[in-house]
Design a protein around this motif. Structure first.
Motif, PDB file in Angstrom:
ATOM      1  N   GLY A 113       7.899  31.696  -8.031  1.00  0.00           N
ATOM      2  CA  GLY A 113       8.219  31.699  -6.608  1.00  0.00           C
ATOM      3  C   GLY A 113       7.956  30.345  -5.966  1.00  0.00           C
ATOM      4  O   GLY A 113       8.760  29.856  -5.169  1.00  0.00           O
ATOM      5  N   SER A 114       6.841  29.740  -6.312  1.00  0.00           N
ATOM      6  CA  SER A 114       6.528  28.415  -5.780  1.00  0.00           C
ATOM      7  C   SER A 114       7.534  27.381  -6.258  1.00  0.00           C
ATOM      8  O   SER A 114       7.957  26.511  -5.493  1.00  0.00           O
ATOM      9  CB  SER A 114       5.121  27.997  -6.218  1.00  0.00           C
ATOM     10  OG  SER A 114       4.174  28.877  -5.699  1.00  0.00           O
ATOM     11  N   MET A 115       7.915  27.474  -7.509  1.00  0.00           N
ATOM     12  CA  MET A 115       8.883  26.535  -8.059  1.00  0.00           C
ATOM     13  C   MET A 115      10.244  26.681  -7.365  1.00  0.00           C
ATOM     14  O   MET A 115      10.888  25.687  -7.035  1.00  0.00           O
ATOM     15  CB  MET A 115       9.028  26.765  -9.569  1.00  0.00           C
ATOM     16  CG  MET A 115       9.779  25.697 -10.287  1.00  0.00           C
ATOM     17  SD  MET A 115       9.667  25.791 -12.086  1.00  0.00           S
ATOM     18  CE  MET A 115       9.868  27.504 -12.430  1.00  0.00           C
ATOM     19  N   LEU A 116      10.671  27.920  -7.119  1.00  0.00           N
ATOM     20  CA  LEU A 116      11.937  28.142  -6.431  1.00  0.00           C
ATOM     21  C   LEU A 116      11.885  27.660  -4.983  1.00  0.00           C
ATOM     22  O   LEU A 116      12.856  27.094  -4.474  1.00  0.00           O
ATOM     23  CB  LEU A 116      12.319  29.621  -6.483  1.00  0.00           C
ATOM     24  CG  LEU A 116      12.771  30.141  -7.843  1.00  0.00           C
ATOM     25  CD1 LEU A 116      12.971  31.653  -7.789  1.00  0.00           C
ATOM     26  CD2 LEU A 116      14.039  29.461  -8.294  1.00  0.00           C
ATOM     27  N   GLN A 117      10.741  27.857  -4.322  1.00  0.00           N
ATOM     28  CA  GLN A 117      10.595  27.366  -2.955  1.00  0.00           C
ATOM     29  C   GLN A 117      10.670  25.848  -2.913  1.00  0.00           C
ATOM     30  O   GLN A 117      11.298  25.272  -2.020  1.00  0.00           O
ATOM     31  CB  GLN A 117       9.275  27.825  -2.352  1.00  0.00           C
ATOM     32  CG  GLN A 117       9.311  29.224  -1.813  1.00  0.00           C
ATOM     33  CD  GLN A 117       8.000  29.597  -1.138  1.00  0.00           C
ATOM     34  OE1 GLN A 117       6.933  29.085  -1.489  1.00  0.00           O
ATOM     35  NE2 GLN A 117       8.075  30.494  -0.174  1.00  0.00           N
ATOM     36  N   ALA A 118      10.048  25.179  -3.873  1.00  0.00           N
ATOM     37  CA  ALA A 118      10.101  23.720  -3.931  1.00  0.00           C
ATOM     38  C   ALA A 118      11.529  23.249  -4.185  1.00  0.00           C
ATOM     39  O   ALA A 118      11.983  22.272  -3.582  1.00  0.00           O
ATOM     40  CB  ALA A 118       9.163  23.211  -5.018  1.00  0.00           C
ATOM     41  N   LEU A 119      12.243  23.941  -5.044  1.00  0.00           N
ATOM     42  CA  LEU A 119      13.621  23.577  -5.354  1.00  0.00           C
ATOM     43  C   LEU A 119      14.520  23.726  -4.128  1.00  0.00           C
ATOM     44  O   LEU A 119      15.318  22.833  -3.811  1.00  0.00           O
ATOM     45  CB  LEU A 119      14.138  24.429  -6.500  1.00  0.00           C
ATOM     46  CG  LEU A 119      15.547  24.143  -6.995  1.00  0.00           C
ATOM     47  CD1 LEU A 119      15.596  22.765  -7.634  1.00  0.00           C
ATOM     48  CD2 LEU A 119      15.971  25.196  -7.987  1.00  0.00           C
ATOM     49  N   LEU A 152      17.317  21.372   0.689  1.00  0.00           N
ATOM     50  CA  LEU A 152      17.547  21.328   2.134  1.00  0.00           C
ATOM     51  C   LEU A 152      17.184  19.978   2.745  1.00  0.00           C
ATOM     52  O   LEU A 152      17.698  19.616   3.798  1.00  0.00           O
ATOM     53  CB  LEU A 152      16.753  22.444   2.819  1.00  0.00           C
ATOM     54  CG  LEU A 152      17.215  23.859   2.496  1.00  0.00           C
ATOM     55  CD1 LEU A 152      16.287  24.876   3.170  1.00  0.00           C
ATOM     56  CD2 LEU A 152      18.635  24.076   2.950  1.00  0.00           C
ATOM     57  N   ASP A 153      16.299  19.229   2.092  1.00  0.00           N
ATOM     58  CA  ASP A 153      15.899  17.917   2.595  1.00  0.00           C
ATOM     59  C   ASP A 153      16.762  16.791   2.055  1.00  0.00           C
ATOM     60  O   ASP A 153      16.483  15.616   2.291  1.00  0.00           O
ATOM     61  CB  ASP A 153      14.443  17.634   2.237  1.00  0.00           C
ATOM     62  CG  ASP A 153      13.488  18.482   3.058  1.00  0.00           C
ATOM     63  OD1 ASP A 153      13.888  18.930   4.152  1.00  0.00           O
ATOM     64  OD2 ASP A 153      12.352  18.696   2.612  1.00  0.00           O
ATOM     65  N   ALA A 154      17.821  17.108   1.340  1.00  0.00           N
ATOM     66  CA  ALA A 154      18.681  16.085   0.758  1.00  0.00           C
ATOM     67  C   ALA A 154      19.440  15.353   1.878  1.00  0.00           C
ATOM     68  O   ALA A 154      19.939  15.981   2.805  1.00  0.00           O
ATOM     69  CB  ALA A 154      19.677  16.707  -0.207  1.00  0.00           C
ATOM     70  N   PRO A 155      19.521  14.018   1.787  1.00  0.00           N
ATOM     71  CA  PRO A 155      20.261  13.274   2.802  1.00  0.00           C
ATOM     72  C   PRO A 155      21.770  13.488   2.645  1.00  0.00           C
ATOM     73  O   PRO A 155      22.286  13.604   1.537  1.00  0.00           O
ATOM     74  CB  PRO A 155      19.897  11.820   2.507  1.00  0.00           C
ATOM     75  CG  PRO A 155      19.490  11.808   1.075  1.00  0.00           C
ATOM     76  CD  PRO A 155      18.913  13.152   0.790  1.00  0.00           C
ATOM     77  N   PHE A 156      22.453  13.541   3.762  1.00  0.00           N
ATOM     78  CA  PHE A 156      23.910  13.747   3.735  1.00  0.00           C
ATOM     79  C   PHE A 156      24.613  12.469   4.079  1.00  0.00           C
ATOM     80  O   PHE A 156      24.397  11.756   4.936  1.00  0.00           O
ATOM     81  CB  PHE A 156      24.321  14.859   4.697  1.00  0.00           C
ATOM     82  CG  PHE A 156      23.897  16.207   4.221  1.00  0.00           C
ATOM     83  CD1 PHE A 156      24.601  16.847   3.192  1.00  0.00           C
ATOM     84  CD2 PHE A 156      22.814  16.844   4.751  1.00  0.00           C
ATOM     85  CE1 PHE A 156      24.220  18.098   2.748  1.00  0.00           C
ATOM     86  CE2 PHE A 156      22.412  18.086   4.318  1.00  0.00           C
ATOM     87  CZ  PHE A 156      23.118  18.717   3.312  1.00  0.00           C
TER      88      PHE A 156
END
Length: 51
Positions: free
Chosen positions: A36-42, A47-51
């Motif tokens: 669960g922690s790994m999926l949350q980090a992923l 979501l924080d990826a620059p566009f």
């Protein structure tokens, strides 16, 4: 030939039981805290990826 009448049904039963056991193990792994922690980090990184 009459001795093999129930063979197909028993093979389906064993296959179904194996699939259910595999699903139970997979469910336990996916609902564990570490995964669960790994999926949350992923998802957070995605979501924080620059566009």
């Amino acid at each position: 030939m009459a001795a093999d009448q129930g063979l197909v049904t028993s093979e389906y039963a064993v296959g179904t039981l194996a699939a259910c056991a595999f699903a139970a193990v997979l469910y336990k792994i996916l609902t564990s805290h570490a995964v669960g922690s790994m999926l949350q980090a992923l998802v957070g990184k995605a979501l924080d990826a620059p566009f």
